[in-house]
Scaffold this active site. Structure first.
Site, mmCIF file in Angstrom:
data_model
loop_
_atom_site.group_PDB
_atom_site.id
_atom_site.type_symbol
_atom_site.label_atom_id
_atom_site.label_comp_id
_atom_site.label_asym_id
_atom_site.label_seq_id
_atom_site.Cartn_x
_atom_site.Cartn_y
_atom_site.Cartn_z
ATOM 1 N N ASP A 108 35.140 29.426 40.102
ATOM 2 C CA ASP A 108 36.542 30.080 39.289
ATOM 3 C C ASP A 108 35.970 30.474 37.673
ATOM 4 O O ASP A 108 35.712 29.461 37.034
ATOM 5 C CB ASP A 108 37.543 29.289 39.238
ATOM 6 C CG ASP A 108 38.662 29.180 38.398
ATOM 7 O OD1 ASP A 108 38.588 30.471 37.843
ATOM 8 O OD2 ASP A 108 39.506 28.171 38.279
ATOM 9 N N ASP A 162 50.000 31.225 37.415
ATOM 10 C CA ASP A 162 48.777 30.574 36.971
ATOM 11 C C ASP A 162 48.956 30.701 35.510
ATOM 12 O O ASP A 162 48.774 31.883 34.861
ATOM 13 C CB ASP A 162 47.561 31.571 37.571
ATOM 14 C CG ASP A 162 46.251 30.621 36.847
ATOM 15 O OD1 ASP A 162 46.104 29.808 36.009
ATOM 16 O OD2 ASP A 162 45.280 31.093 37.785
ATOM 17 N N GLU A 197 42.105 35.538 42.557
ATOM 18 C CA GLU A 197 42.540 34.287 42.084
ATOM 19 C C GLU A 197 43.919 33.839 42.691
ATOM 20 O O GLU A 197 43.779 32.726 43.348
ATOM 21 C CB GLU A 197 42.677 34.134 40.806
ATOM 22 C CG GLU A 197 41.376 34.146 39.816
ATOM 23 C CD GLU A 197 41.396 34.427 38.494
ATOM 24 O OE1 GLU A 197 42.424 34.689 37.788
ATOM 25 O OE2 GLU A 197 40.264 34.674 37.958
#
Ligand code: AMP
Length: 524
Positions: free
Chosen positions: A8, A194, A172
């Site tokens: 990530d 997010d 993501e």
């Protein structure tokens, strides 16, 4: 099997996860014992320092301490968001010769955001190398679902420079849903929210029979935990001025100390109603006496100070629903991702927007990396029956000789996809056709983003309009664009020459990667 990792690569923090021998994902830790690595590079006098080691740079040389490079990946210098960033960043942005955004360091040196991201990736890779006791080569790297082709290519280039082979770029929100375990349940329509350190992303993701599909994606690229910290510091600085008659605004060290204390208080208030902020040595008076600062802070105060930021969470959520033609009662589950979703008021605001209690995952700042590691396992055939479908974030168009843009691939086309476009010669004996490739939906070139200028040289000589070139545009499952051309009549493959490009040139990426391999500093 080669060792592979899930990464990530975040705007403010990054994380790396692997699949254990027993098939379970495991998040790796930095030498400091943290599961996240600050995406920060400090170009200090003794060479680049990355992650926690780079944080001291904020104090010592803020103009050489690069954070948030992800926001600059694939961005043109004249992009409105870059213009806005240039006004607020403590480091200097400059235009690259091809119009990209680069970063100026002292002594006239420049670095591309790809190089900064490569240094962060190298550090993550080193964490994995240490874990496995051998060099890791393959990676799945996550990118925001809204990343355009240029930003995706820039991410891949950063990985290449860091010596990583990208098995796939994964969006993501899909990674978050996979990390959460969405592939194991029944059909579900998710909203993934997010809120990290620097950005807020919302995506609607449908998961059915192991197929993940991103339906829409929106967000606010200028809303994150850093903004909450900044608002807290502003209020506390006012308090210091009132109580201690000291103006910290021109004292960078004092501001930094207050920011660290403010962030700690913000974290504490996710679990407690009250906390104490205490900075023993905030600043020094000319007399040499230290200024101490101490006060109580309640969750209620934090929430009222940051209310305008909390309000900004609402429009992107509504927009994501609108773009996917969904009502909020057509969302089955709201997944919260990113460290900032630990704040109660963030959870409450999102609960109001979606009219339901959101799901807090136990590890909101690790779940995207875990999803990326699971994608590695899927690609290796360890997990069955899961398919990650991405859509094209923007349309792709072609123009010839400064003419209008003709769409080739539509926005939101399901990837992978391939489309063809015919290009005709317009003069007798014409032996090459030059064309531009654009990203965007407008027929007006100036409204779109130029991805590159290309030519098909060595065409057969013929009368105008008699040579027809079939251009083939392919977008892979992770958004990478590939071009091929053939001549219609003979069917012969034609060479496609790249004349202009956005991002780093291939040769430059190769050179930087070689430099890294040989242990040299990767500055141009
Ligand atoms: P991420 O980029 O997902 O790692 O998120 C980082 C942001 O989450 C930073 O702004 C942190 O201050 C914030 N954060 C981390 N832990 C907490 C917590 N317990 N409460 C509130 N915010 C937090």
């Amino acid at each position: 099997m080669r060792r592979a990792v899930g990464i990530d690569l975040g705007t403010s923090n990054s994380a790396v996860a692997v699949i254990d021998d027993d098939g379970r994902p495991r998040i790796l830790t930095t030498p400091e014992g943290s599961t996240t690595l600050p995406s920060v590079v400090w170009f200090s006098n003794d060479g680049p320092k990355v992650g926690h080691a780079a944080l001291r740079g904020f104090d010592e040389s803020p103009d050489l301490t690069i954070f948030g490079a992800k926001r600059l990946l694939g961005r043109r210098f004249d992009h409105p968001e870059v213009r806005r960033l240039a006004r607020v960043l403590p480091y200097e942005l400059v235009a690259a010769p091809n119009g990209d955004t680069w970063i100026a360091l002292n002594g006239g040196r420049t670095v591309a955001p790809e190089e900064v991201s490569a240094l962060v990736l190298m550090e993550l890779r080193a964490m994995a190398d240490r874990f496995f006791g051998e060099a890791v080569v393959d990676a799945v790297i996550t990118v925001p679902a809204w990343f355009d082709a240029a930003a995706r290519q820039a991410t891949k280039d950063a990985a290449t420079i860091a010596g990583l082979n990208v098995r796939r770029l994964l969006s993501e929100p899909s990674a978050a849903a996979l990390g959460y375990g969405a592939h194991r349940g029944d059909k579900r329509r998710y909203a993934v929210c997010d809120l990290g350190g620097g950005t807020f992303d919302v995506a609607l993701v449908d998961v059915e029979d192991g197929v993940f599909e991103v339906l829409s994606t929106t967000g606010d690229a200028f809303l994150g935990g850093d903004d909450f910290d900044r608002v807290l510091v502003e209020h506390l600085a006012r308090d210091v001025r009132r109580l201690r008659s000291y103006d910290i605004s021109s004292d960078a060290t004092a501001v930094d100390r207050l920011r660290v204390a403010a962030q700690r208080a913000k974290h504490a208030l996710s679990s407690y109603e009250q906390t104490t902020i205490a900075v023993a040595n905030l600043a020094e008076l000319p007399s040499g006496k230290a200024i101490e600062y101490e006060r109580n802070l309640s969750r209620q105060e934090l929430e009222s100070w940051t209310a305008p930021l909390l309000q900004r969470l609402i429009p992107p959520c509504q927009d994501a629903l609108l773009r996917a033609s969904r009502r909020r009662d057509q969302v089955d589950q709201v997944l919260l991702v990113g460290g900032m979703t630990r704040m109660m008021a963030v959870q409450e605001t999102l609960a109001q927007v979606f009219g339901q209690l959101p799901t807090t995952v136990p590890n909101p700042d690790e779940v995207v990396a875990v999803g990326a590691a699971l994608e590695v396992a899927r690609l290796d055939g360890i997990i069955d029956g899961v398919l990650m479908i991405d859509v094209c974030a923007r349309g792709i168009a072609v123009s010839i000789a400064g003419g209008a843009c003709e769409p080739v691939i539509a926005m939101n086309a399901v990837l992978p996809t391939r489309e063809y476009r015919a290009l005709l010669t317009h003069a007798d004996e014409q032996t090459r056709i030059e064309f531009d490739l654009w990203e965007g939906e407008s027929i007006e070139p100036s409204q779109n983003r130029l991805l590159g200028r290309y030519a098909t040289p060595e065409l057969p000589r013929a009368a105008a309009g008699d040579v027809l070139v079939v251009l083939e545009v392919t977008i892979d499952s992770d958004g990478t664009i590939r071009l091929a051309a053939s001549e219609l009549i003979s069917g012969e493959r034609l060479m496609v020459e790249q004349l202009l490009h956005s991002g780093l040139a291939r040769s430059e990426v190769v050179r930087l990667a070689r430099n890294f391999n040989e242990g040299r500093e990767i500055l141009r």
